[in-house]
Design a protein around this motif. Structure first.
Motif, PDB file in Angstrom:
ATOM      1  N   ARG A 412      69.625  18.620 -53.820  1.00 56.78           N
ATOM      2  CA  ARG A 412      68.810  19.659 -53.184  1.00 56.78           C
ATOM      3  C   ARG A 412      68.716  20.835 -54.147  1.00 56.78           C
ATOM      4  O   ARG A 412      69.702  21.530 -54.394  1.00 56.78           O
ATOM      5  CB  ARG A 412      69.393  20.059 -51.831  1.00 56.78           C
ATOM      6  N   THR A 413      67.513  21.062 -54.667  1.00 59.46           N
ATOM      7  CA  THR A 413      67.305  21.988 -55.779  1.00 59.46           C
ATOM      8  C   THR A 413      66.942  23.396 -55.343  1.00 59.46           C
ATOM      9  O   THR A 413      66.707  24.252 -56.188  1.00 59.46           O
ATOM     10  CB  THR A 413      66.174  21.465 -56.669  1.00 59.46           C
ATOM     11  N   ASN A 414      66.840  23.645 -54.011  1.00 58.59           N
ATOM     12  CA  ASN A 414      66.375  24.945 -53.516  1.00 58.59           C
ATOM     13  C   ASN A 414      65.005  25.300 -54.099  1.00 58.59           C
ATOM     14  O   ASN A 414      64.712  26.457 -54.407  1.00 58.59           O
ATOM     15  CB  ASN A 414      67.401  26.044 -53.837  1.00 58.59           C
ATOM     16  N   TYR A 415      64.182  24.239 -54.248  1.00 54.64           N
ATOM     17  CA  TYR A 415      62.803  24.339 -54.704  1.00 54.64           C
ATOM     18  C   TYR A 415      62.673  24.815 -56.150  1.00 54.64           C
ATOM     19  O   TYR A 415      61.597  25.271 -56.556  1.00 54.64           O
ATOM     20  CB  TYR A 415      61.989  25.245 -53.768  1.00 54.64           C
ATOM     21  N   ASP A 448      63.931  20.459 -49.570  1.00 57.61           N
ATOM     22  CA  ASP A 448      64.055  20.781 -50.993  1.00 57.61           C
ATOM     23  C   ASP A 448      64.766  19.690 -51.777  1.00 57.61           C
ATOM     24  O   ASP A 448      65.187  19.911 -52.914  1.00 57.61           O
ATOM     25  CB  ASP A 448      64.792  22.110 -51.170  1.00 57.61           C
ATOM     26  N   SER A 449      64.900  18.501 -51.190  1.00 52.01           N
ATOM     27  CA  SER A 449      65.587  17.405 -51.871  1.00 52.01           C
ATOM     28  C   SER A 449      64.673  16.764 -52.914  1.00 52.01           C
ATOM     29  O   SER A 449      63.549  16.362 -52.611  1.00 52.01           O
ATOM     30  CB  SER A 449      66.029  16.339 -50.859  1.00 52.01           C
TER      31      SER A 449
END
Length: 479
Positions: A412-415, A448-449
């Motif tokens: 999960r990259t936090n967008y 956000d994955s």
């Protein structure tokens, strides 16, 4: 043939059928029980006093479970299948009352503490009666379906954790030594440890009594759906609480020994060496040119290197910590283990873990690493793209054709930019590259994955619990 009461006490079933149903329930919960164990348990019941639940419990546990880590699940299922009875229990005592007829909670807590400190109170049944009264008085509530019971309500009133000091003081007062440190009775560590254990037993007893009452109301199967805990190796990493994580950690030793044995077996099988075509053809001359027996080259000695990159942000910290503990328990299977951690910035943390191997030291190492390592220099949220870019620039040379790369995290990259090119460069450098994701596969690519995008570059595996993690490590890690 002997018979025992069934659900809600409205029917009777042969005891052999009841025992078989009990074993089927254990198997459904993941406990392996073979036919010979079932036969042994039936023979044990022939000689045990079926009215003595403690003896019956221990006899069945000795014959049906081989892993003590499964005892908690066994006990919960046992209480549902072999309950004390149904409905309210007959008691000869009452809770202490105030002048207006209400329960004197403080006096009740003191009475419970004294009973917990007194071994005779448990032996003669007074403590069990007190627990039944507590559930009746504080756990009862009216639901849309009628009368119901809540262990949470009863425990909130009794609050076993606050009774530890009172139990210790009562235990100290009953001995030759007052067990005091300074002017406070019961502060001796021996009494405190015993008091904590008995407070924990009280919590378990209240939960068990509540489950018994609810099973009589709703049926055993419905209560089992929410009352029986998962086996430690099946607890979800991401939803595990503090007590669950402690249960999971206790599986590390047995799991590490099993995995070490599997890796060693794979190593012996894999190290026969490649087929030597020249020697095979030469040997085939004696059989008319038919290569019946293959000749192998001498295997190259040596163990592979392992590079681990783990996300230690709050959302996956439990998973990463458990996996690191397991990897370090297996570190003798590799020539070198290097560990890198990140939240939004990656940093090597190998030295933090090489100093200590036991559980206490490892926990201290994790805390020291999280507080001092350079793993969060931006906004404090997971940034896999920045981590991958930084790893290529600073530590790319740590990956060789002899080693394996293991990435731990939920992707999960936090967008943020996932930087797939940097990940592709790392997988090209390593001989083996795998990503272990603690999220369920159905959640990959949601929100956000970036899991589905990363999975196109690197092999990604779902590892939501210790069972899946152990299977992945046994099957994937190089030998």
């Amino acid at each position: 043939m002997p018979r025992v009461s069934g659900d809600a006490g409205v029917s009777e079933v042969p005891i052999v059928g009841h025992l078989t149903g009990f074993v089927d329930e254990l198997r459904a919960r993941g406990i392996v029980v073979g036919p010979s164990s079932l036969i042994d348990s039936a023979r044990a019941m022939e000689v045990l006093d079926l009215l003595d639940r403690r003896s019956l419990r221990e006899g069945l546990a000795a014959t049906l479970i081989s892993d003590q880590m499964h005892r908690r699940v066994f006990d919960t299922v046992f209480d549902l299948w072999f309950p004390l009875g149904t409905g309210a229990r007959t008691t000869v005592t009452d809770l202490p009352r105030t002048s207006d007829g209400g329960v004197d909670v403080e006096a009740m807590r003191q009475m419970v503490a004294e009973m917990l400190a007194d071994d005779e109170a448990a032996a003669d049944g007074r403590l069990d009666q007190m627990i039944a009264l507590i559930v009746d008085e504080f756990g009862r509530y009216d639901s849309t379906r009628g009368e119901a019971f809540s262990a949470y309500q009863a425990l909130s009133t009794v609050n076993p954790q606050t009774l530890i000091a009172r139990i210790a003081a009562a235990m100290a007062g009953g001995g030759d030594d007052d067990g005091a440190v300074g002017d406070r009775p019961g502060t001796d560590p021996m009494y405190r440890r015993a008091a904590r254990a008995r407070a924990s037993d009280l919590r378990a007893a209240i939960e068990s009594e509540t489950q018994r009452r609810m099973a009589g109301r709703n049926g055993r199967d419905r209560v089992a759906d929410y009352a029986v805990p998962p086996l430690p190796e099946n607890i979800n990493f991401l939803s595990a609480g503090a007590n669950d994580l402690a249960e999971i950690r206790r599986t590390i030793g047995p799991l590490a020994r099993l995995l070490a044995s599997k890796l060693e077996t794979r190593r012996r099988r894999a190290h026969r060496g490649a087929v030597d075509v020249r020697k095979t053809l030469r040997a085939s001359m004696s059989t008319g040119g038919v290569p019946i027996e293959l000749s192998h080259r001498r295997p190259r000695p040596g163990r592979p290197e392992l590079v681990v990159i783990c996300d230690v942000s709050g959302s996956v910290a439990g998973f990463s910590q458990f996996t690191l503990r397991l990897v370090y328990a297996l570190r003798q299977q590799f020539s070198k283990v290097r560990v890198f951690a990140f939240v939004d910035t990656v940093d090597e943390v190998t030295d933090f873990f090489d100093r200590g191997a036991d559980d206490e030291d490892f926990g201290a190492s994790m805390h020291r690493m999280i507080t001092t390592a350079r793993i969060s220099t931006r906004d404090g949220h997971s940034d896999y793209g920045n981590m991958l870019k930084g790893f290529v620039e600073e530590y790319g040379e740590s990956l060789t054709h002899r080693g394996a790369l293991l990435i731990l995290g939920d992707a999960r990259t936090n967008y943020h930019d996932p930087r797939l090119g940097a990940l592709r460069e790392l997988t090209d450098r390593a001989r083996h590259a795998y990503w272990l994701n603690p999220e369920a596969r159905r959640n990959w690519g949601t929100g956000d994955s970036a899991a589905t995008e990363y999975a196109e570059v690197i092999e990604m595996f779902e590892c939501r619990n210790a069972t899946q993690l152990g299977r992945a490590i046994a099957d994937l890690l190089p030998v």
